[in-house]
Design a protein around this motif. Structure first.
Motif, PDB file in Angstrom:
ATOM      1  N   LYS A 270       0.866  -1.172   0.000  1.00  0.00           N
ATOM      2  CA  LYS A 270       0.000   0.000   0.000  1.00  0.00           C
ATOM      3  C   LYS A 270       0.910   1.231   0.000  1.00  0.00           C
ATOM      4  CE  LYS A 270      -3.460  -2.342   2.873  1.00  0.00           C
ATOM      5  NZ  LYS A 270      -4.134  -2.366   4.178  1.00  0.00           N
ATOM      6  N   PRO A 271       0.340   2.424  -0.194  1.00  0.00           N
ATOM      7  CA  PRO A 271       1.197   3.617  -0.252  1.00  0.00           C
ATOM      8  C   PRO A 271       2.128   3.713   0.957  1.00  0.00           C
ATOM      9  CG  PRO A 271      -1.032   4.170  -0.916  1.00  0.00           C
ATOM     10  CD  PRO A 271      -1.069   2.744  -0.444  1.00  0.00           C
ATOM     11  N   PRO A 272       3.450   3.698   0.743  1.00  0.00           N
ATOM     12  CA  PRO A 272       4.397   3.732   1.855  1.00  0.00           C
ATOM     13  C   PRO A 272       4.762   5.158   2.249  1.00  0.00           C
ATOM     14  CG  PRO A 272       5.560   3.345  -0.188  1.00  0.00           C
ATOM     15  CD  PRO A 272       4.112   3.498  -0.552  1.00  0.00           C
ATOM     16  N   ALA A 273       5.379   5.294   3.440  1.00  0.00           N
ATOM     17  CA  ALA A 273       5.945   6.590   3.816  1.00  0.00           C
ATOM     18  C   ALA A 273       7.089   6.901   2.855  1.00  0.00           C
ATOM     19  CB  ALA A 273       6.458   6.538   5.249  1.00  0.00           C
ATOM     20  N   PRO A 274       7.204   8.130   2.366  1.00  0.00           N
ATOM     21  CA  PRO A 274       8.213   8.446   1.336  1.00  0.00           C
ATOM     22  C   PRO A 274       9.628   8.067   1.742  1.00  0.00           C
ATOM     23  CG  PRO A 274       6.658  10.252   1.579  1.00  0.00           C
ATOM     24  CD  PRO A 274       6.345   9.292   2.676  1.00  0.00           C
ATOM     25  N   GLU A 275      10.008   8.374   2.989  1.00  0.00           N
ATOM     26  CA  GLU A 275      11.381   8.083   3.389  1.00  0.00           C
ATOM     27  C   GLU A 275      11.631   6.577   3.489  1.00  0.00           C
ATOM     28  OE1 GLU A 275       9.019   8.861   7.230  1.00  0.00           O
ATOM     29  OE2 GLU A 275       9.040   9.488   5.126  1.00  0.00           O
ATOM     30  N   VAL A 276      10.579   5.818   3.858  1.00  0.00           N
ATOM     31  CA  VAL A 276      10.717   4.360   3.935  1.00  0.00           C
ATOM     32  C   VAL A 276      10.770   3.782   2.526  1.00  0.00           C
ATOM     33  CG1 VAL A 276       9.723   2.230   4.839  1.00  0.00           C
ATOM     34  CG2 VAL A 276       9.543   4.354   6.155  1.00  0.00           C
ATOM     35  N   ALA A 277       9.946   4.305   1.616  1.00  0.00           N
ATOM     36  CA  ALA A 277       9.970   3.840   0.230  1.00  0.00           C
ATOM     37  C   ALA A 277      11.356   4.020  -0.373  1.00  0.00           C
ATOM     38  CB  ALA A 277       8.927   4.591  -0.594  1.00  0.00           C
ATOM     39  N   ALA A 278      11.994   5.140  -0.052  1.00  0.00           N
ATOM     40  CA  ALA A 278      13.334   5.385  -0.587  1.00  0.00           C
ATOM     41  C   ALA A 278      14.320   4.354  -0.058  1.00  0.00           C
ATOM     42  CB  ALA A 278      13.782   6.798  -0.215  1.00  0.00           C
ATOM     43  N   ALA A 279      14.230   4.030   1.226  1.00  0.00           N
ATOM     44  CA  ALA A 279      15.143   3.045   1.819  1.00  0.00           C
ATOM     45  C   ALA A 279      14.915   1.665   1.223  1.00  0.00           C
ATOM     46  CB  ALA A 279      14.954   3.013   3.332  1.00  0.00           C
ATOM     47  N   VAL A 280      13.650   1.335   0.982  1.00  0.00           N
ATOM     48  CA  VAL A 280      13.341   0.023   0.425  1.00  0.00           C
ATOM     49  C   VAL A 280      13.826  -0.071  -1.011  1.00  0.00           C
ATOM     50  CG1 VAL A 280      11.435  -1.469  -0.285  1.00  0.00           C
ATOM     51  CG2 VAL A 280      11.426  -0.432   1.985  1.00  0.00           C
ATOM     52  N   ARG A 281      13.627   0.993  -1.787  1.00  0.00           N
ATOM     53  CA  ARG A 281      14.114   0.971  -3.170  1.00  0.00           C
ATOM     54  C   ARG A 281      15.640   0.833  -3.206  1.00  0.00           C
ATOM     55  NH1 ARG A 281       9.762   4.898  -4.287  1.00  0.00           N
ATOM     56  NH2 ARG A 281       8.285   3.894  -5.717  1.00  0.00           N
ATOM     57  N   GLU A 282      16.304   1.480  -2.268  1.00  0.00           N
ATOM     58  CA  GLU A 282      17.764   1.366  -2.203  1.00  0.00           C
ATOM     59  C   GLU A 282      18.164  -0.068  -1.878  1.00  0.00           C
ATOM     60  OE1 GLU A 282      21.642   2.402  -2.546  1.00  0.00           O
ATOM     61  OE2 GLU A 282      19.887   3.657  -3.008  1.00  0.00           O
ATOM     62  N   ALA A 283      17.440  -0.704  -0.939  1.00  0.00           N
ATOM     63  CA  ALA A 283      17.735  -2.093  -0.605  1.00  0.00           C
ATOM     64  C   ALA A 283      17.462  -3.006  -1.790  1.00  0.00           C
ATOM     65  CB  ALA A 283      16.904  -2.526   0.604  1.00  0.00           C
ATOM     66  N   ALA A 284      16.391  -2.709  -2.544  1.00  0.00           N
ATOM     67  CA  ALA A 284      16.068  -3.531  -3.716  1.00  0.00           C
ATOM     68  C   ALA A 284      17.170  -3.435  -4.766  1.00  0.00           C
ATOM     69  CB  ALA A 284      14.728  -3.096  -4.299  1.00  0.00           C
TER      70      ALA A 284
END
Length: 979
Positions: A270-284
């Motif tokens: 679902k729509p993530p918190a922007p700062e968390v989305a950035a961290a997850v994309r970096e991990a991906a």
């Protein structure tokens, strides 16, 4: 039970105290009863405020009860039909009990009884995956058990506070666990579907999903396209929030990246918190395995487009997703996702017409709302709708009620198939869909599932289509079609993007062969299931090796404190320290000394058993023992004078034995002239004392104070004490730990049966007694030989010094003292200093001597419960099957008593072992959190004193502490937790 007749027929209202079944099981029972001819109303539910209110609204007269009780309320047209419903009720409950192995609170269970906590189940299945589906307010304890054991845990439960979720996930980082949830609706691990999982073919795609129905949509579409999954790891809808920070998402990404069976990872949220989305994309981007992301939000891919991108990345063709038109005539047209397919020729229902979305899946609802921004949407899976009731995929009643009352021109629904979900949702929905269509509404259904699901995709689609709905396997396509019917505009499908939103370095997935993280099982896992029977049944349908937990709600008033205490970062280590100290203690009998020489016991001061008490509140046996001690010490000329001085407090001080490193059996009265066993802990350096055992018959400890009692005490002071002192000085210290261990293997349990221990003790000292005091040896040995309980007092001192070694460990929830004064039962806890937590002492249930009966019995009394505190007595009854002939019951009862105590203790004693249980150590270290969670109270086997002073022993039996002492201690621990 209340049976009666009303103007509406015959009523039955019944409260079953301490009986628990989960809400879904009880809903099924209610439905089965309501379906019977002549039954107007059937409500079978736990007696929560919500259900009590419902019963009162239905005009049932409900008696007093607690939320831990089961409420039955049935109304039938006649007394005969009510009797038939009552018989059906018993059949339903028998089937539930047979399937779950449950029993009412307070039962000891049996040798093969199901574990009561995840902690206990993890001992049976140390490499399992844990599925928790208990009510959200109680889920934290079971999930924390899994986390502490390092096991992956899926928390299906919703309504779990976010701070508890954060605590679980932070702890999981330390223990190597993976927390999936809370509010995790679906997971697939090693081919095993958990929760509402669809039946999916195995394959190369691993899924990380902060969304249950989002994962189901993507994986079901992939399955329809012939592509399977390796694992689906749900992480809960809040994992990508700022409060949680994506802890489980990041951990799941690492696990799938290291999984040799996963060739491509899909991340759905679902729509993530922007700062968390950035961290997850970096991990991906850092993963060696290709990652496709579907982080729902404005301008992002919908779930169908995500599935299509996965197919493209795997080099698979994108099929035309099936749909079924509302018009039952002709074949259903097909088209690519994003087109208005289905009943494509239907005219819009008027410009600007209102669209109503009634969803059971949160992510599907969010996706549809983004596609149709002008619609009005309700997610019936939200916490506000599931508090106190089952999820709408199991119990659709709230959504059906809304559908039946909906007059919107266009109604958009989701129907999600899978394990654990409604076995035939179309059958429940079809009448309401027909009625809506008859009212002039167009009904559009997003049908998520596979043909292998128990409900059958084609069968459900046909039934819904026949009822008048247009059906789509793509939720995005369903939403766009509904928007077209409503005459509004839908958000356009996302433009084509690169197939991989995030890719590991060159080669996408190349590099060395991966061996796996160890977090995910290499094959089909064993599952520990805690909670809803319907989810356990889904595991059984898959023929999964499963360990079921016989879960019950915790003691009333303990849930909030439990969560706080279990989240205390000190607790786990503190309890290891405390129980380790107790079980490693080496009690040595080093001397026999006069009380006044070793204790702070000036004339006029008397120690007594149990927590503090005054003369005014003292029971008959306690008063009798204090009178006898006054006479023995020469502080009163007769009993009347002694009683007057005790009543006025003139020159008299009373204090608990436990405040002075001392214990005393029954009344436990210790006066300055008495002789004491002195026990030293060779491991930790502590010392404890206990008076010498008087023998049987009319004795001070049972409240007798006649001339023969005083005469015996004087002989013990003049002869027995000095002889034992001299013999022990000659023989040297006696290793009580070793002696107790031997006695357990010879049939003692060291509280009510000490025959072997007394014999071993006499054998150890007999030569020294003869050599040290030849003139008194015969009478001393005759006295010991004539009293099978002589060793009890030395064993109590051994237990006291062992338990005292565990005192004062900050954060520990382990009990270090249980004691009774004939009025109150009190406990002390390692992490709470010398504070007492007390409640009314109960009357033991057992066998009586001669003509005595329960009316002659005094409430429980004595410090001898220190034996149970240290893992002996009632906790070791399986070692002493003969004891049941003394306290009542049979051999299976003795075994059941011991095995049930493993549920509430922290360890198994390394030295005190039970041959009949394969030399398993006795259960040791009572934990107040485990008592509160299971409702199992410590089992104590004890003598029964007559309630009239001077009566003596009237029987023996079993007793338990009052539950409120553990609740009070737990709440104190919660307040003591550091901020």
């Amino acid at each position: 039970m209340i049976d009666g007749t009303t103007s509406g027929g015959a009523d039955l209202v019944e409260i079953r105290a301490g009986v628990y079944h989960d809400s879904v099981s009880l809903m099924r029972v209610s439905q089965a009863l309501a379906a019977r001819p002549g039954v107007a109303v059937a409500l079978v539910a736990m007696a929560t405020e919500l259900n009590l209110g419902l019963a009162r609204d239905l005009r049932f007269d409900v008696p007093a009860c607690t939320p831990a009780d089961l409420l039955v309320a049935i109304r039938a047209d006649s007394a005969a039909e009510l009797r038939g419903a009552a018989e059906e009720l018993e059949r339903q409950f028998a089937a539930l009990s047979q399937g779950s192995g449950t029993a009412g609170r307070g039962g000891l269970g049996g040798p093969a009884a199901a574990p009561r906590t995840t902690r206990a189940a993890a001992r049976l299945a140390p490499e399992a995956v844990v599925l928790v589906s208990v009510p959200g307010e109680y889920a934290f304890a079971e999930a924390m058990d899994a986390v502490e054991a390092g096991l992956p845990v899926m928390i299906f439960s919703d309504n779990v506070p976010v701070e508890q979720e954060a605590a679980l996930k932070r702890r999981a980082e330390q223990t190597g666990s993976l927390v999936m949830g809370p509010d995790c609706g679906t997971a697939v691990i090693g081919g095993v579907g958990l929760g509402f999982a669809n039946v999916l073919r195995p394959g190369p795609v691993g899924v990380v999903a902060a969304s249950g129905t989002g994962a189901q949509q993507v994986t079901s579409l992939l399955d329809l396209a012939g592509v399977g999954v390796s694992h689906v790891l749900g992480v809960g809808g809040r994992d990508l929030s700022a409060e949680i920070g994506g802890l489980s998402t990041l951990r799941a990404l690492r696990a799938l990246d290291e999984d040799p069976g996963t060739e491509l990872i899909v991340l759905v949220s679902k729509p993530p918190a922007p700062e968390v989305a950035a961290a997850v994309r970096e991990a991906a981007r850092a993963c060696r395995t290709p990652v496709v992301t579907a982080l729902l939000g404005p301008g992002q891919d919908d779930l169908t487009v995500t599935a299509e991108k996965v197919l493209g990345a795997l080099g698979r063709p994108v099929p035309q997703w099936p749909s079924w038109p509302a018009d039952p005539v002709g074949e259903a047209p097909h088209g690519p996702s994003g087109e208005a397919i289905g009943d494509a020729t239907a005219d819009p229902v008027g410009g600007g017409a209102r669209l109503r979305g009634l969803y059971s899946g949160g992510t599907l609802c969010a996706e549809a709302a983004m596609i149709v921004p002008g619609g009005e949407f309700t997610d019936f899976g939200e916490d506000e709708y599931t508090r106190g009731r089952a999820h709408p995929m199991i119990d659709p009643s709230l959504r059906l009620e809304a559908l039946n009352g909906c007059d919107a021109p266009v109604i958009l629904l989701d129907v999600v198939l899978g394990l654990g979900a409604d076995p035939d949702p179309a059958a429940r929905l079809a009448p309401a869909v027909r009625a809506a269509v008859a009212r002039g509404s167009a009904v559009v259904v997003a049908l998520v599932g596979t043909e292998a699901d128990p409900q059958g995709l084609e069968r459900q689609a046909a039934a819904l289509r026949e009822a008048g709905a247009a059906v789509f396997v793509s939720n995005a396509a369903a939403a766009r079609h509904a928007a077209s019917l409503a005459g509004g505009s839908a958000a356009a499908a996302s433009p084509a993007r690169p197939a991989l939103a995030a890719m590991a370095g060159p080669g996408a997935g190349g590099g060395p062969v991966r061996e796996g993280s160890g977090l995910l099982p290499p094959g089909e896992p064993k599952v520990i299931s805690v909670g809803a029977a319907v989810l356990a049944e889904a595991l059984d349908q898959q023929a999964v090796d499963r360990v079921g937990v016989d879960w019950r709600p915790p003691l009333p008033g303990s849930a909030e404190a439990l969560a706080r205490v279990l989240a205390d970062p000190r607790r786990e280590r503190a309890n290891r320290i405390a129980v380790g100290r107790m079980t490693s203690a080496r009690p040595m009998l080093v001397g026999v000394r006069r009380a006044r020489d070793v204790l702070d016991l000036p004339p006029g001061t008397f120690f007594h058993a149990g927590p503090p008490i005054t003369w005014e509140r003292a029971s008959g046996p306690m008063r009798g023992a204090l009178i006898g001690a006054m006479l023995y010490e020469g502080l009163a000329a007769d009993a009347r004078e002694a009683e007057e001085k005790l009543a006025t407090g003139s020159g008299v001080t009373l204090d608990p034995c436990h405040h002075h490193r001392t214990v005393g059996p029954m009344a436990g009265v210790v006066s300055p002239s008495m002789w004491m066993f002195e026990v030293f802990d060779a491991e930790h350096g502590g010392t404890a004392y206990c008076s010498l055992n008087e023998g049987l018959g009319k004795v001070l400890r049972y409240g007798a104070y006649g001339a023969e009692v005083i005469e015996r005490l004087r002989w013990m002071g003049d002869v027995l004490g000095p002889v034992l002192r001299a013999a022990l000085a000659a023989a040297g210290p006696i290793d009580l730990r070793s002696l107790i261990a031997q006695a357990l293997q010879m049939g003692d349990e060291l509280h009510n049966r000490n025959r072997a221990a007394t014999s071993l003790f006499a054998r150890e000292l007999a030569p020294a007694i003869v050599e040290a005091s030849p003139g008194h040896a015969a009478e001393v040995l005759r006295f010991i030989n004539g009293n099978d309980h002589f060793f009890l007092n030395a064993g109590m001192a051994a237990a006291k010094v062992s338990a005292d070694a565990a005192r004062g460990v900050p954060g520990s929830s382990m009990v270090v003292c249980m004691a009774r004064n004939g009025t109150d039962f009190g406990i002390q806890v390692s992490g709470l200093g010398d504070r007492w937590f007390t409640g009314p002492a109960g009357v033991p249930d057992g066998l009586y001597l001669g003509a005595y009966g329960p009316d002659d019995a005094n409430p429980d009394i004595g410090d001898s419960t220190i034996t149970e505190t240290a893992g002996l007595g009632g906790f070791a009854m399986a070692a002493a099957p003969a004891i049941v002939r003394f306290v009542g019951g049979d051999v299976p009862d003795a075994i059941a008593a011991t095995t049930s105590m493993y549920e509430i203790t922290l360890a198994e004693h390394p030295a005190y072992q039970i041959p009949g249980l394969g030399f398993r150590g006795t259960p040791a270290g009572i934990d107040v959190t485990l008592v509160a969670r299971t409702g199992l109270l410590p089992v104590v086997n004890t003598g029964i004193a007559g309630k009239v002073a001077g009566t003596g022993q009237v029987g023996a039996g079993l007793v338990s502490p009052p539950a409120e002492v553990f609740t009070a201690a737990l709440n104190a621990l919660a307040m003591d937790r550091p901020a």
